[in-house]
Design a protein around this motif. Structure first.
Motif, PDB file in Angstrom:
ATOM      1  N   PRO A   1     -36.905-137.147  71.792  1.00  0.00           N
ATOM      2  CA  PRO A   1     -36.611-138.586  71.650  1.00  0.00           C
ATOM      3  C   PRO A   1     -37.064-139.389  72.878  1.00  0.00           C
ATOM      4  O   PRO A   1     -37.476-140.537  72.763  1.00  0.00           O
ATOM      5  N   ASP A   2     -37.042-138.749  74.045  1.00  0.00           N
ATOM      6  CA  ASP A   2     -37.465-139.443  75.252  1.00  0.00           C
ATOM      7  C   ASP A   2     -38.980-139.488  75.382  1.00  0.00           C
ATOM      8  O   ASP A   2     -39.565-140.553  75.534  1.00  0.00           O
ATOM      9  N   MET A   3     -39.618-138.330  75.329  1.00  0.00           N
ATOM     10  CA  MET A   3     -41.061-138.298  75.608  1.00  0.00           C
ATOM     11  C   MET A   3     -41.850-139.034  74.529  1.00  0.00           C
ATOM     12  O   MET A   3     -42.850-139.677  74.818  1.00  0.00           O
TER      13      MET A   3
ATOM     14  N   GLY B   1     -40.470-141.410  72.599  1.00  0.00           N
ATOM     15  CA  GLY B   1     -40.027-142.794  72.775  1.00  0.00           C
ATOM     16  C   GLY B   1     -40.840-143.534  73.830  1.00  0.00           C
ATOM     17  O   GLY B   1     -41.145-144.717  73.675  1.00  0.00           O
ATOM     18  N   HIS B   2     -41.232-142.848  74.886  1.00  0.00           N
ATOM     19  CA  HIS B   2     -42.015-143.480  75.958  1.00  0.00           C
ATOM     20  C   HIS B   2     -43.407-143.915  75.507  1.00  0.00           C
ATOM     21  O   HIS B   2     -44.075-144.660  76.211  1.00  0.00           O
ATOM     22  N   THR B   3     -43.870-143.410  74.380  1.00  0.00           N
ATOM     23  CA  THR B   3     -45.201-143.840  73.915  1.00  0.00           C
ATOM     24  C   THR B   3     -45.110-145.186  73.196  1.00  0.00           C
ATOM     25  O   THR B   3     -46.122-145.825  72.944  1.00  0.00           O
TER      26      THR B   3
ATOM     27  N   GLN C   1     -42.041-130.408  80.284  1.00  0.00           N
ATOM     28  CA  GLN C   1     -41.802-131.802  80.650  1.00  0.00           C
ATOM     29  C   GLN C   1     -40.369-132.079  81.094  1.00  0.00           C
ATOM     30  O   GLN C   1     -40.106-133.067  81.768  1.00  0.00           O
ATOM     31  N   LYS C   2     -39.433-131.246  80.674  1.00  0.00           N
ATOM     32  CA  LYS C   2     -38.037-131.467  81.066  1.00  0.00           C
ATOM     33  C   LYS C   2     -37.449-130.232  81.755  1.00  0.00           C
ATOM     34  O   LYS C   2     -36.230-130.168  81.965  1.00  0.00           O
ATOM     35  N   PHE C   3     -38.298-129.294  82.103  1.00  0.00           N
ATOM     36  CA  PHE C   3     -37.785-128.036  82.643  1.00  0.00           C
ATOM     37  C   PHE C   3     -36.999-128.244  83.940  1.00  0.00           C
ATOM     38  O   PHE C   3     -35.889-127.742  84.108  1.00  0.00           O
TER      39      PHE C   3
ATOM     40  N   SER D   1     -39.690-148.073  77.472  1.00  0.00           N
ATOM     41  CA  SER D   1     -38.792-147.617  78.537  1.00  0.00           C
ATOM     42  C   SER D   1     -37.498-147.024  77.980  1.00  0.00           C
ATOM     43  O   SER D   1     -37.249-147.037  76.777  1.00  0.00           O
ATOM     44  N   HIS D   2     -36.671-146.543  78.871  1.00  0.00           N
ATOM     45  CA  HIS D   2     -35.292-146.172  78.536  1.00  0.00           C
ATOM     46  C   HIS D   2     -34.512-147.436  78.192  1.00  0.00           C
ATOM     47  O   HIS D   2     -35.010-148.539  78.371  1.00  0.00           O
ATOM     48  N   THR D   3     -33.278-147.258  77.742  1.00  0.00           N
ATOM     49  CA  THR D   3     -32.429-148.405  77.424  1.00  0.00           C
ATOM     50  C   THR D   3     -31.156-148.354  78.271  1.00  0.00           C
ATOM     51  O   THR D   3     -30.911-147.383  78.983  1.00  0.00           O
TER      52      THR D   3
ATOM     53  N   ASP E   1     -28.840-137.795  77.968  1.00  0.00           N
ATOM     54  CA  ASP E   1     -28.836-138.180  79.378  1.00  0.00           C
ATOM     55  C   ASP E   1     -29.029-139.677  79.595  1.00  0.00           C
ATOM     56  O   ASP E   1     -28.727-140.198  80.663  1.00  0.00           O
ATOM     57  N   HIS E   2     -29.571-140.353  78.595  1.00  0.00           N
ATOM     58  CA  HIS E   2     -29.793-141.807  78.666  1.00  0.00           C
ATOM     59  C   HIS E   2     -30.399-142.236  77.345  1.00  0.00           C
ATOM     60  O   HIS E   2     -30.835-141.395  76.560  1.00  0.00           O
ATOM     61  N   GLY E   3     -30.469-143.545  77.121  1.00  0.00           N
ATOM     62  CA  GLY E   3     -31.081-144.038  75.904  1.00  0.00           C
ATOM     63  C   GLY E   3     -32.587-144.177  76.041  1.00  0.00           C
ATOM     64  O   GLY E   3     -33.127-144.256  77.147  1.00  0.00           O
ATOM     65  N   ASN E   4     -33.267-144.170  74.906  1.00  0.00           N
ATOM     66  CA  ASN E   4     -34.708-144.449  74.856  1.00  0.00           C
ATOM     67  C   ASN E   4     -35.108-144.695  73.396  1.00  0.00           C
ATOM     68  O   ASN E   4     -35.421-145.815  73.019  1.00  0.00           O
ATOM     69  N   ALA E   5     -35.021-143.631  72.573  1.00  0.00           N
ATOM     70  CA  ALA E   5     -35.430-143.739  71.166  1.00  0.00           C
ATOM     71  C   ALA E   5     -34.582-144.752  70.388  1.00  0.00           C
ATOM     72  O   ALA E   5     -35.002-145.239  69.333  1.00  0.00           O
TER      73      ALA E   5
HETATM   74 CO    CO Z   1     -37.665-140.741  79.931  1.00  0.00          CO
END
Ligand code: CO
Ligand code: 3PG
Length: 556
Positions: free
Chosen positions: A428-430, A432-434, A360-362, A499-501, A470-474
């Protein structure tokens, strides 16, 4: 030719062991430290200990203009975040370049537009993409700009194939985006242009797979958009979205809606893709458009049976998604040019790199990191390892592949083969998106435990490390009003934020091999992700390249 020579740092010498650069995807440093901040709630002894080290922890900007987005109201995302981390520079990103091309009208003068305009008089122009104002992959107002531009220039028949979001924007908002698009299409019909929504589905079910995690998603998209085939058919898109979301108490979120096709009174699809038609993929971001582009563009495409391949298609992307593959060959707006990325400096100076993530992040730690270049910069000096991701909703298994990534990266650290070991943890991202708070807390805890293992490995070989995001989310899992007060739904439950923050992200440096006097300088309060690359060169014993944003470090 560009000079890639790295100058030695005047005081920081090269470490004995490797430098680890660890990206905690979606792990922001949010000002709201309450029960909805999964980063805050999670039990993270490792990160907490890093936070406590004076002058070796700070936060840096990861959103808006600091990463090349149109405005500071734009949240960060992994594409622009990894571009900035890997290149040490801030460039105007896709969202902004499309805005400019529409504002100046340049889009309508380009070769890509000329190609699709061949279909204006006698054929249909199809627009396929993510329908929201998230600004991560696409923007609905840019779609509207293209639709109006086509209608005004003589396009007789327009068809939209919409992927519902609920991931970069609140779940449930797709109904509003469909209503707004329907109103726009009705206005175009008033003016004599036959404009309709023809098919769609949720972005995590249909078309927008990435890094070949699940090609079946792309096939479902091809079937719905091109062939007009899906299990569910409806007379209009709003009914489709409302129906597919299902009853209040067991709702399917916008991201996961099943594919659907819009049909006429006789039950025939209103907009299959036919020979001679034009197709525009209106997302500007690459990762989730590469696979569908291949299905449209490659004559010998064989990953799934396309059944019917429209001939003489005028096919364009909003941008060229992969400059090395020249995919797609035709596009409406030239993509950002990200030159002289840190990976090029590393290989040209003989510094070997290992990069690892799960599927997913490769592409994030390879393709995006390298300024949107696919493949190796130098296969003799680089090793990229992809750990296959699960094919499920990630809140159901929030550990994802963190343990496997840790094991592989640890081996790389201890092997003595690499000067740089780059790792991305998707959790934390993937998760977090749920929008699932408990699962996201767990995601942060798993990652913390994995970081601990990696830091110990680095210390055992006298290496150094950077841990950042790389960015906020969780760091925020609830929708809030302007004052930051959590919003609740009609049922009294908090409204999840998928979403991201806009939050900045933490950055930590350290390692047994790092001299005590190396600390963060205090005169760069506005520093952002692009300042990290020069920082990594300092930690390797070099000065940052002159064209890069300043290093965050000083020696006291
Ligand atoms: Co994301
Ligand atoms: C996605 O594609 O999953 C989201 O839109 C953005 O997430 P990412 O920028 O973290 O990949």
């Amino acid at each position: 030719a560009h000079d890639y020579t790295l100058k030695p740092h005047p005081t920081i010498t090269a470490p004995e062991g490797p430098l680890m650069v660890c990206i905690l995807d979606g792990f922001g440093e949010n000002e709201f430290k309450d029960e909805y901040n999964a980063v805050h709630v999670a039990n993270t002894p490792t990160i907490d200990a890093l936070r406590a080290v004076p002058r070796r922890f700070r936060s840096i900007k990861a959103h808006g203009t600091a990463v090349g987005l149109p405005s500071d109201a734009d949240m960060g995302n992994s594409e622009v975040g990894h571009n900035a981390l890997g290149s040490g520079q801030v460039v105007d990103q896709g969202a902004r370049l499309v805005d400019i091309a529409l504002e100046t009208g340049k889009m309508f003068e380009g070769d890509g537009w000329k190609l699709i305009s061949q279909a204006f008089a006698d054929n249909t122009v199809h627009f396929i993409g993510l329908l929201s104002d998230g600004g991560v992959h696409s923007r609905a107002d840019q779609l509207v700009g293209c639709l109006r531009g086509a209608a005004a220039r003589g396009a007789k028949r327009l068809r939209c194939h919409i992927l519902t979001d609920g991931r970069d924007v609140p779940d449930g908002s797709s109904i509003r985006f469909v209503e707004e698009l329907e109103a726009e299409l009705a206005a175009l019909r008033e003016k004599g242009c036959d404009a309709l929504i023809a098919s769609g589905g949720g972005r995590m079910q249909v078309t927008m797979d990435r890094y070949e995690a699940d090609w079946a998603m792309v096939k479902r998209g091809w079937d719905a958009h091109v062939l007009g085939k899906a299990e569910h058919t409806f007379r209009d898109a709003k009914t489709a979205v409302v129906t597919l979301r299902g009853p209040e108490d067991a709702q399917v979120s916008d991201q996961y809606l099943a594919p659907f096709v819009i049909v006429d009174e006789a039950g025939a699809p209103v907009g299959t893709v036919q020979d001679g038609d034009a197709v525009v993929l209106f997302n500007f971001r690459a990762d989730r458009m590469v696979e569908i582009s291949k299905a449209f563009e490659y004559p010998d495409f064989a990953v799934f049976d396309r059944e019917r391949v429209p001939q003489n298609l005028r096919f364009v992307g909003m941008m060229q998604y992969d400059g090395d593959l020249k995919l797609p060959a035709n596009f409406l707006v030239p993509p950002p040019e990200i030159l002289h990325v840190s990976g090029e400096y590393l290989v040209k100076n003989g510094l070997a790199t290992f990069a690892c993530s799960e599927t997913q992040k490769f592409g994030h730690v390879t393709f995006f990191w390298n300024g949107n270049r696919s493949g190796y910069l130098d296969s003799k000096l680089e090793q990229y390892l992809e750990i296959p991701s699960d094919k499920i909703e990630f809140n159901k298994a929030p550990d994802m592949k963190a343990r496997e990534i840790t094991a592989a990266s640890k081996e790389a650290i201890l092997s003595g083969k690499y000067k740089v070991v780059r790792v991305n943890f998707a959790n934390p991202d993937m998760v977090g998106h749920t929008g699932d708070l408990a699962a996201t807390v767990r995601a942060c805890e798993v990652v913390d435990a994995c970081v601990k293992e990696l830091l110990e490995a680095v210390d055992s070989v006298n290496g150094r490390w950077i841990v950042t995001a790389d960015h906020g989310n969780a760091d925020d899992m609830v929708q809030r009003d302007k004052k930051g007060k959590p919003l609740v739904g009609e049922d009294g439950k908090p409204l999840p934020l998928t979403s991201h923050t806009l939050a900045p992200v933490p950055i930590f440096v350290g390692g047994k091999g790092l001299p005590e006097g190396v600390v963060f300088r205090d005169d760069l309060p506005d520093a952002g992700l692009a300042n990290v690359a020069a920082t990594t060169f300092n930690l390797l014993g070099y000065q940052g390249p002159e064209i890069y944003k300043d290093s965050l470090l000083t020696v006291v």
